[in-house]
Design a protein around this motif. Structure first.
Motif, PDB file in Angstrom:
ATOM      1  N   SER A 256      -9.995   6.555   1.041  1.00  0.00           N
ATOM      2  CA  SER A 256     -10.556   5.431   0.296  1.00  0.00           C
ATOM      3  C   SER A 256      -9.398   4.618  -0.266  1.00  0.00           C
ATOM      4  CB  SER A 256     -11.446   5.946  -0.838  1.00  0.00           C
ATOM      5  OG  SER A 256     -11.922   4.873  -1.621  1.00  0.00           O
ATOM      6  N   ARG A 257      -9.102   3.472   0.370  1.00  0.00           N
ATOM      7  CA  ARG A 257      -7.920   2.675   0.002  1.00  0.00           C
ATOM      8  C   ARG A 257      -8.263   1.443  -0.822  1.00  0.00           C
ATOM      9  NH1 ARG A 257      -4.241   0.670   3.863  1.00  0.00           N
ATOM     10  NH2 ARG A 257      -5.923   0.156   5.312  1.00  0.00           N
ATOM     11  N   ARG A 258      -9.530   1.233  -1.138  1.00  0.00           N
ATOM     12  CA  ARG A 258      -9.977   0.138  -1.995  1.00  0.00           C
ATOM     13  C   ARG A 258      -9.532  -1.234  -1.471  1.00  0.00           C
ATOM     14  NH1 ARG A 258      -8.135   4.351  -4.624  1.00  0.00           N
ATOM     15  NH2 ARG A 258      -6.060   3.444  -4.796  1.00  0.00           N
TER      16      ARG A 258
ATOM     17  N   ASP B 151     -10.045  -4.343  -3.716  1.00  0.00           N
ATOM     18  CA  ASP B 151      -9.025  -4.502  -4.757  1.00  0.00           C
ATOM     19  C   ASP B 151      -7.728  -5.074  -4.191  1.00  0.00           C
ATOM     20  OD1 ASP B 151     -10.815  -3.478  -6.568  1.00  0.00           O
ATOM     21  OD2 ASP B 151      -9.954  -1.457  -6.560  1.00  0.00           O
TER      22      ASP B 151
ATOM     23  N   ASN C 221      -0.386  -1.046  -4.597  1.00  0.00           N
ATOM     24  CA  ASN C 221      -1.685  -0.389  -4.595  1.00  0.00           C
ATOM     25  C   ASN C 221      -1.510   1.116  -4.794  1.00  0.00           C
ATOM     26  OD1 ASN C 221      -4.428  -1.279  -4.332  1.00  0.00           O
ATOM     27  ND2 ASN C 221      -4.581  -0.042  -2.469  1.00  0.00           N
TER      28      ASN C 221
ATOM     29  N   THR D  50       0.840  -1.194   0.000  1.00  0.00           N
ATOM     30  CA  THR D  50       0.000   0.000   0.000  1.00  0.00           C
ATOM     31  C   THR D  50       0.875   1.244   0.000  1.00  0.00           C
ATOM     32  OG1 THR D  50      -0.108  -0.096   2.419  1.00  0.00           O
ATOM     33  CG2 THR D  50      -1.900  -1.135   1.189  1.00  0.00           C
TER      34      THR D  50
ATOM     35  N   ASP E  82      -9.319   4.487   7.053  1.00  0.00           N
ATOM     36  CA  ASP E  82     -10.144   3.574   6.247  1.00  0.00           C
ATOM     37  C   ASP E  82     -11.518   4.178   6.023  1.00  0.00           C
ATOM     38  OD1 ASP E  82      -8.331   1.514   5.845  1.00  0.00           O
ATOM     39  OD2 ASP E  82      -8.828   0.557   7.745  1.00  0.00           O
TER      40      ASP E  82
ATOM     41  N   ALA F 107      -4.193   6.285  -1.861  1.00  0.00           N
ATOM     42  CA  ALA F 107      -5.617   6.409  -1.535  1.00  0.00           C
ATOM     43  C   ALA F 107      -6.152   7.782  -1.934  1.00  0.00           C
ATOM     44  CB  ALA F 107      -5.824   6.184  -0.047  1.00  0.00           C
TER      45      ALA F 107
ATOM     46  N   SER G 292     -15.556   3.797   4.633  1.00  0.00           N
ATOM     47  CA  SER G 292     -16.610   2.785   4.571  1.00  0.00           C
ATOM     48  C   SER G 292     -17.955   3.493   4.631  1.00  0.00           C
ATOM     49  CB  SER G 292     -16.508   1.800   5.740  1.00  0.00           C
ATOM     50  OG  SER G 292     -16.871   2.444   6.953  1.00  0.00           O
TER      51      SER G 292
END
Length: 342
Positions: free
Chosen positions: A298-300, A303, A328, A170, A282, A331, A284
């Motif tokens: 928004s870190r997906r 995915d 990744n 990440t 995070d 974000a 959600s």
């Protein structure tokens, strides 16, 4: 009521064509022993009746179980309220099932030693062909155990070691800059960081990144560890020295910790975002519908999980080498009411 017809099998195909089951099996599995004309006849009939190969039987023929393992060192009830891990797990399952593998999930509560016991049992029973590792510690012994057990594995994180594995990383350094710059731009002059367990390497990295960035930009930084729960966020906020600056902001490692911090702030009559800002690492639906809604990264995670599952299956099947990595993308910050301008 008409009786449902059974799915076609090697035996039913053989009966319908008037040949032996062995001949059908040889034709379907591209083995020698049948003529090209007979093979074509069997394949054409199999397609016509909707025959599909049994994934478990195929896996056994390849010398594999057809399963991918995931052990979660969590209370299942607690995890059911944690959107990040649910999304990661769903992503892993989506990738593995697309390749014809099944995801085998086990919950343990005793820590990584219990997790390792599961790995040993799976290897001894040949239950899984590989596993996905989450929440790497600073000196994590699980990779060495998995390599000794000859189990392929994928890491979701920044682990560096001598073992033969694949991983998904990440963009934590970029994400930390995004968070701190947002706080300063919104007029906050301090950072109160509430994290999950500090035993996890990713929590240590986040703490170091924010501490260094805050020092560089001339704002105060304070860190309080906890767990990924609402109660932990509440109690960590209560324990923290909120006088570290004139207008601090809270940065939490999860949306549930953020909800706990919001509740604690409300209980003390602290105005969010006027007197206190709040950002979750995070994003959600929880962050979106909480009042006030929570600014979040928004870190997906879906995915991330899908990439880890896909890499692991490719490694198992020998299509990619160990060391293969998916990075990744940074974000995206979703600004919401918890850091809104006054």
């Amino acid at each position: 009521m008409p009786r449902k017809s059974s799915p076609p099998t090697v035996t039913t195909i053989a009966r319908e064509l008037g040949i032996s089951p062995a001949t059908v099996s040889y034709a379907l599995n591209d083995k020698p022993g049948v003529s090209a004309a007979m093979r074509a006849r069997v394949l054409e009939h199999a397609r016509a009746v909707g025959w599909t190969p049994h994934s478990g039987a195929q896996a056994l023929r390849r010398g594999r179980s057809g399963n991918i393992g995931l052990v979660l060192v969590r209370d299942p009830e607690e995890l059911s309220r944690e959107p990040f891990y649910s999304a990661v797990t769903a992503g892993i399952e989506a990738a593995t099932s697309a390749h014809g593998f099944e995801l085998l999930i086990r919950f343990v509560r005793g820590g990584v030693d219990d997790e390792v016991d599961v790995f040993r049992a799976w290897a001894h029973q040949r239950r899984v062909d590989g596993v996905v590792l989450l929440d790497l510690a600073e000196s994590d012994h699980r990779p060495a155990v998995l390599e000794a057990l000859s189990l392929d594995f994928a890491v979701l994180g920044h682990y560096v070691g001598p073992e033969d594995f694949v991983k998904v990383t990440t963009a934590e350094a970029d994400d930390a800059v995004t968070v701190v710059d947002h706080l300063i731009e919104r007029g906050y002059d301090g950072c109160l960081q509430l994290t999950g367990p500090f035993a996890y390497a990713h929590e240590r990295r986040r703490r170091e990144l924010l501490h260094r960035l805050c020092a560089q930009r001339g704002i105060e930084h304070l860190h309080v560890p906890g767990t990924y729960t609402v109660d932990s966020g509440f109690h960590a906020f209560e324990q923290a020295d909120r006088a570290l600056s004139s207008r601090p902001a809270v940065v939490t490692s999860s949306d549930l910790i953020a909800v706990g911090a919001l509740r604690a702030a409300a209980a003390r009559g602290i105005n969010v975002p006027g007197d206190l800002g709040l950002v979750s690492w995070d994003d959600s639906l929880i962050a979106e519908v909480t009042s006030p809604s929570v600014t979040a990264l928004s870190r997906r995670p879906f995915d991330m999980g899908r990439s880890a599952g896909d890499l692991l299956v490719q490694k198992i099947e020998g299509r990619i080498p160990g060391g293969s990595t998916v990075e990744n993308a940074p974000a995206t910050l979703i600004p919401r009411d918890s850091t809104a301008r006054g």
